[in-house]
Design an enzyme around this catalytic site. Structure first.
Site, PDB file in Angstrom:
ATOM      1  N   ARG A 182     -11.278  -1.277  19.143  1.00  0.00           N
ATOM      2  CA  ARG A 182     -10.311  -1.082  20.567  1.00  0.00           C
ATOM      3  C   ARG A 182     -11.066  -0.386  21.677  1.00  0.00           C
ATOM      4  NH1 ARG A 182      -4.223   0.794  21.006  1.00  0.00           N
ATOM      5  NH2 ARG A 182      -4.958   2.973  20.098  1.00  0.00           N
ATOM      6  N   ASP A 468      -0.865  10.820  18.891  1.00  0.00           N
ATOM      7  CA  ASP A 468      -2.201  10.337  19.788  1.00  0.00           C
ATOM      8  C   ASP A 468      -1.882  10.258  21.079  1.00  0.00           C
ATOM      9  OD1 ASP A 468      -0.663   8.301  20.307  1.00  0.00           O
ATOM     10  OD2 ASP A 468      -2.068   6.942  18.794  1.00  0.00           O
TER      11      ASP A 468
HETATM   12  C1  LIG Z   1       0.049   4.622  19.541  1.00  0.00           C
HETATM   13  C2  LIG Z   1      -1.145   4.172  18.884  1.00  0.00           C
HETATM   14  O1  LIG Z   1      -2.099   3.869  19.477  1.00  0.00           O
HETATM   15  S1  LIG Z   1      -1.249   4.207  17.101  1.00  0.00           S
HETATM   16  C3  LIG Z   1      -2.864   3.892  16.758  1.00  0.00           C
HETATM   17  C4  LIG Z   1      -3.727   5.092  17.084  1.00  0.00           C
HETATM   18  N1  LIG Z   1      -3.403   6.054  16.168  1.00  0.00           N
HETATM   19  C5  LIG Z   1      -4.042   6.233  15.093  1.00  0.00           C
HETATM   20  O2  LIG Z   1      -4.797   5.304  14.751  1.00  0.00           O
HETATM   21  C6  LIG Z   1      -3.847   7.163  14.150  1.00  0.00           C
HETATM   22  C7  LIG Z   1      -4.394   7.080  12.815  1.00  0.00           C
HETATM   23  N2  LIG Z   1      -4.090   7.972  11.608  1.00  0.00           N
HETATM   24  C8  LIG Z   1      -4.748   9.260  11.774  1.00  0.00           C
HETATM   25  O3  LIG Z   1      -5.571   9.617  12.411  1.00  0.00           O
HETATM   26  C9  LIG Z   1      -4.227  10.152  10.698  1.00  0.00           C
HETATM   27  O4  LIG Z   1      -3.510   9.461   9.748  1.00  0.00           O
HETATM   28  C10 LIG Z   1      -3.528  11.357  10.992  1.00  0.00           C
HETATM   29  C11 LIG Z   1      -4.226  12.252  11.835  1.00  0.00           C
HETATM   30  C12 LIG Z   1      -2.057  10.881  11.548  1.00  0.00           C
HETATM   31  C13 LIG Z   1      -3.280  12.202   9.759  1.00  0.00           C
HETATM   32  O5  LIG Z   1      -4.398  12.653   8.965  1.00  0.00           O
HETATM   33  P1  LIG Z   1      -4.504  13.641   7.928  1.00  0.00           P
HETATM   34  O6  LIG Z   1      -3.720  14.677   8.130  1.00  0.00           O
HETATM   35  O7  LIG Z   1      -5.919  13.578   7.558  1.00  0.00           O
HETATM   36  O8  LIG Z   1      -4.185  12.630   6.762  1.00  0.00           O
HETATM   37  P2  LIG Z   1      -4.113  13.342   5.278  1.00  0.00           P
HETATM   38  O9  LIG Z   1      -4.577  14.517   4.943  1.00  0.00           O
HETATM   39  O10 LIG Z   1      -3.102  12.775   4.567  1.00  0.00           O
HETATM   40  O11 LIG Z   1      -5.163  12.052   4.820  1.00  0.00           O
HETATM   41  C14 LIG Z   1      -5.496  11.738   3.370  1.00  0.00           C
HETATM   42  C15 LIG Z   1      -6.704  10.840   3.239  1.00  0.00           C
HETATM   43  O12 LIG Z   1      -6.297   9.628   3.983  1.00  0.00           O
HETATM   44  C16 LIG Z   1      -7.096   9.540   4.901  1.00  0.00           C
HETATM   45  N3  LIG Z   1      -6.777   9.055   6.148  1.00  0.00           N
HETATM   46  C17 LIG Z   1      -5.383   9.395   6.820  1.00  0.00           C
HETATM   47  N4  LIG Z   1      -5.378   8.576   7.669  1.00  0.00           N
HETATM   48  C18 LIG Z   1      -6.175   7.452   7.856  1.00  0.00           C
HETATM   49  C19 LIG Z   1      -6.344   6.388   8.721  1.00  0.00           C
HETATM   50  N5  LIG Z   1      -5.660   5.993   9.656  1.00  0.00           N
HETATM   51  N6  LIG Z   1      -7.532   5.585   8.327  1.00  0.00           N
HETATM   52  C20 LIG Z   1      -8.395   5.978   7.400  1.00  0.00           C
HETATM   53  N7  LIG Z   1      -8.347   7.127   6.442  1.00  0.00           N
HETATM   54  C21 LIG Z   1      -7.342   7.826   6.732  1.00  0.00           C
HETATM   55  C22 LIG Z   1      -7.814  11.003   5.290  1.00  0.00           C
HETATM   56  O13 LIG Z   1      -9.095  10.561   5.770  1.00  0.00           O
HETATM   57  C23 LIG Z   1      -7.868  11.434   3.992  1.00  0.00           C
HETATM   58  O14 LIG Z   1      -8.811  11.084   3.160  1.00  0.00           O
HETATM   59  P3  LIG Z   1      -9.425  11.625   1.864  1.00  0.00           P
HETATM   60  O15 LIG Z   1      -8.476  11.752   0.864  1.00  0.00           O
HETATM   61  O16 LIG Z   1     -10.508  10.819   1.294  1.00  0.00           O
HETATM   62  O17 LIG Z   1     -10.105  12.933   2.336  1.00  0.00           O
HETATM   63  O1  LIG Z   2      -1.514   1.551  21.129  1.00  0.00           O
HETATM   64  C1  LIG Z   2      -0.438   1.636  20.692  1.00  0.00           C
HETATM   65  C2  LIG Z   2       0.712   2.269  21.324  1.00  0.00           C
HETATM   66  O2  LIG Z   2       1.668   2.302  20.637  1.00  0.00           O
HETATM   67  O3  LIG Z   2       0.468   2.973  22.273  1.00  0.00           O
HETATM   68 MG   LIG Z   3      -1.492   2.544  23.178  1.00  0.00          MG
END
Ligand SMILES: CC(=O)SCCNC(=O)CCNC(=O)[C@H](O)C(C)(C)COP(=O)(O)OP(=O)(O)OC[C@H]1O[C@@H](n2cnc3c(N)ncnc32)[C@H](O)[C@@H]1OP(=O)(O)O
Ligand SMILES: O=CC(=O)O
Ligand SMILES: [Mg+2]
Length: 567
Positions: A182, A468
């Protein structure tokens, strides 16, 4: 002396830093790094510059049109279906068939293009990983360039990461999720790359560099002859989709690959775009692989679109869920539109994430996610988003249980009933109460999010939810709306109206609470005070800023050298 746009003497800069080998008219103001130089090759930059030169006026025009539309809404108009494109909505055309490699998209994980997360996401068991340069990424030079390095290594299959503290090496599994990328929205510039003296368009940089380095390997190893695949964010009108279509055609031509190779899913995440879904698919019909309910930005856009409509105030953020009539109507119409045109109708993101230290709360959060996903699959969505690997088994179980072996529901859930949805359904004012706790939570979350973003983290866990740029936007614009119209906090039963004085007190108290929660040392070292200033200004400004991140962007732009040369 030759002073560049940002006031740094070009010749002097070249003396102090090694520099990138750039084509005519391109200037890189970001830090030099040998790894970045393998991304910022002369050929890759030439391609980005070509895209910029060919499309910059179209982009400027599209952004001007956004302003015009905003003025109309501010004068009282409502968004709606365009009579001029009725023939597209009523025509019986379909999009190009879905590529077999991505027919099954039941669960997609999203996340920033951070190295360890890229590996974890690709290994997560999800069908797709959406690698994010947008809502989940703070677009610092380091994040963007490292993100490109990470994606290149991921596509090549060579990516690895060593966690020294945990003595753990991360590598890709044999089976991985399919990669979608994206790029940023049209509105964001890339101030570290100047083309003909102007900052490049952020998304053309993200797209151009990724495409240039990866299209060939991706098509061979991931796409079964198709690809690369993209998610396209924050569009407001089909003219913006047309630009993307032209960008894709240009890229295919330059690469010498078949037209229709590149595929993209468009996020319907602005209110005006819900009235343009057919038109958007029509513009991209040879390059489309569906639409997605970007529910968080969509809520933000509802407030933004109606910023001058005091009769359309939102209740507390937590109450604006998918069961509100306008949200349900949007999801239903999206499914109907996509399936009629032969492409995926993707669901959105539940904000809950696993809660590590409280099994009961964790189960309750998981149950909310399950409920949300069940609603989506039953409504006819072909897949959904998960923010965290820990949620994938639960989401997958629900989609598998309700869809069996079918890769998608494109031909089985036509949702003809949704054809009768009207403009009124799509605009219906969300119901619910407003409370001081809602104002407090918006403030606490908004400030902490901006503080994280300023230090390079674009997605963070706050109070057991994923936050986010999109979710933070809701907090910002909701505060702004409540302040602007001095709304009554009708959920508290005290008849209190939101004023600058009350907001000022809330900010002060919430800053104290944040300090207590994160600890004084972290609070002092962090960017909380700067974030508070930015967030407070944005909530109290007479004219609503279009984007939180656009305003904050200046704070993360670092040009090298930091100081102008004395020469
Ligand atoms: C509205 C929108 O646009 S939605 C789309 C955009 N937003 C996103 O993509 C958010 C994605 N998610 C994240 O960034 C994270 O899950 C967070 C920041 C919300 C939480 O992160 P953390 O607090 O680090 O989670 P946590 O400590 O539970 O992580 C545990 C493990 O999962 C991994 N992990 C957590 N979320 C993700 C993810 N989305 N992708 C890959 N790995 C992940 C961490 O890297 C960690 O790995 P490890 O055990 O090997 O060290
Ligand atoms: O990108 C996704 C959203 O919900 O905003
Ligand atoms: Mg969005």
């Amino acid at each position: 002396m030759d002073l560049g746009t940002y006031g740094y003497p070009t010749a002097a800069r070249k003396k102090v830093d090694p520099y990138y080998d750039v084509p005519e008219g391109v200037d890189i103001r970001g830090r030099y790094d040998e790894e970045f130089a393998k991304i910022l090759t002369k050929d890759a930059l030439k391609f980005v510059a070509e895209l910029q030169r060919e499309f910059r006026n179209h982009i400027k025009y599209a952004l001007e049109c956004r302003k015009e539309a905003k003025n109309k809404y501010n004068e009282g108009a409502l968004p709606g279906f365009d009579p001029a494109t009725r023939y597209i909505r009523e025509g019986n055309w379909v999009c190009a068939p879905v590529p077999p490699a991505v027919a099954d998209r039941k669960v997609e994980i999203t996340g920033p293009v951070e190295r360890k997360m890229v590996i974890n996401a690709l290994n997560s068991g999800a069908k797709v990983f959406m690698a994010d340069f947008e809502d989940a990424l703070s677009p610092t030079w380091e994040n963007l360039m490292r993100g490109q390095v990470n994606l290149r290594d991921a596509v090549n299959g060579t990516i690895s990461f060593q966690d020294k503290g945990r003595n753990r090496v991360y590598k890709l599994n044999n089976q991985t999720a399919k990669l979608f990328v994206r790029p940023r929205g049209w509105h964001l510039p890339e101030a570290h790359i100047l083309i003909d003296g102007e900052p490049a368009t952020g998304c053309l940089v993200d797209f151009g560099l990724y495409f240039h380095h990866n299209y060939s390997t991706f098509r061979r190893t991931q796409g079964d002859g198709f690809g690369p695949f993209f998610y396209l964010p924050k569009m407001e009108h089909s003219r913006e989709a047309k630009i993307w279509n032209n960008v894709f055609e240009k890229a295919e031509k330059v690469a010498g690959i078949e037209r229709g190779s590149i595929r993209a899913t468009v996020l319907i995440e602005t209110l005006p775009a819900v009235f343009q879904m057919d038109e958007i698919l029509y513009e991209l019909k040879d390059h489309s692989v569906g639409l997605n309910c970007g529910r968080w930005d969509y809520i933000f856009s509802y407030v933004k679109t109606f910023q001058a409509h005091p009769d359309r105030l939102l209740p507390d953020r937590v109450q604006v869920g998918m069961t509100q009539h306008f949200m349900k109507s949007y999801s239903d119409l999206l499914i109907r539109t996509c399936h009629r045109r032969g492409v995926h109708a993707m669901g959105g993101m539940a904000a809950q994430i696993p809660i590590k230290d409280d099994p009961v709360a964790n189960e309750a959060a998981l149950e909310l996610v399950r409920k949300d996903k069940l609603r989506e699959v039953k409504a006819g969505h072909d897949g959904t988003w998960a923010a965290h690997p820990g949620l994938i088994p639960a989401c997958m179980e629900i989609f598998n249980a309700n869809m069996g072996n079918a890769p998608n529901q494109i031909n089985t859930m036509k949702r003809q009933d949704a054809a009768s949805l009207t403009e009124e359904d799509l605009l219906q004012i969300p119901r619910g109460a407003r409370t001081i706790e809602g104002l407090r939570l918006n403030t606490r979350v908004g400030i902490q999010y901006v503080a994280a973003w300023l230090t390079g983290a674009g997605s963070v866990p706050l109070y057991n939810l994923m936050e986010d740029a999109a979710t933070a936007e809701i907090s910002r614009v909701q505060n702004w709306q409540w302040l602007k119209y001095g709304v009554e906090l009708n959920g508290d039963g005290l008849g209190v109206r939101v004023t600058k004085e009350i907001f000022g007190r809330v900010v002060e108290e919430e800053m104290a609470r944040i300090e207590k929660e994160v600890g004084t040392e972290r609070f002092k070292k962090g960017m909380y005070k700067e974030a508070c200033k930015i967030f407070t200004r944005q909530c109290t400004t007479p004219t609503l800023d279009d984007f939180l991140t656009l305003d904050a962007y200046n704070h993360i732009v670092i040009h090298h050298p930091r100081e102008p040369s004395k020469l």
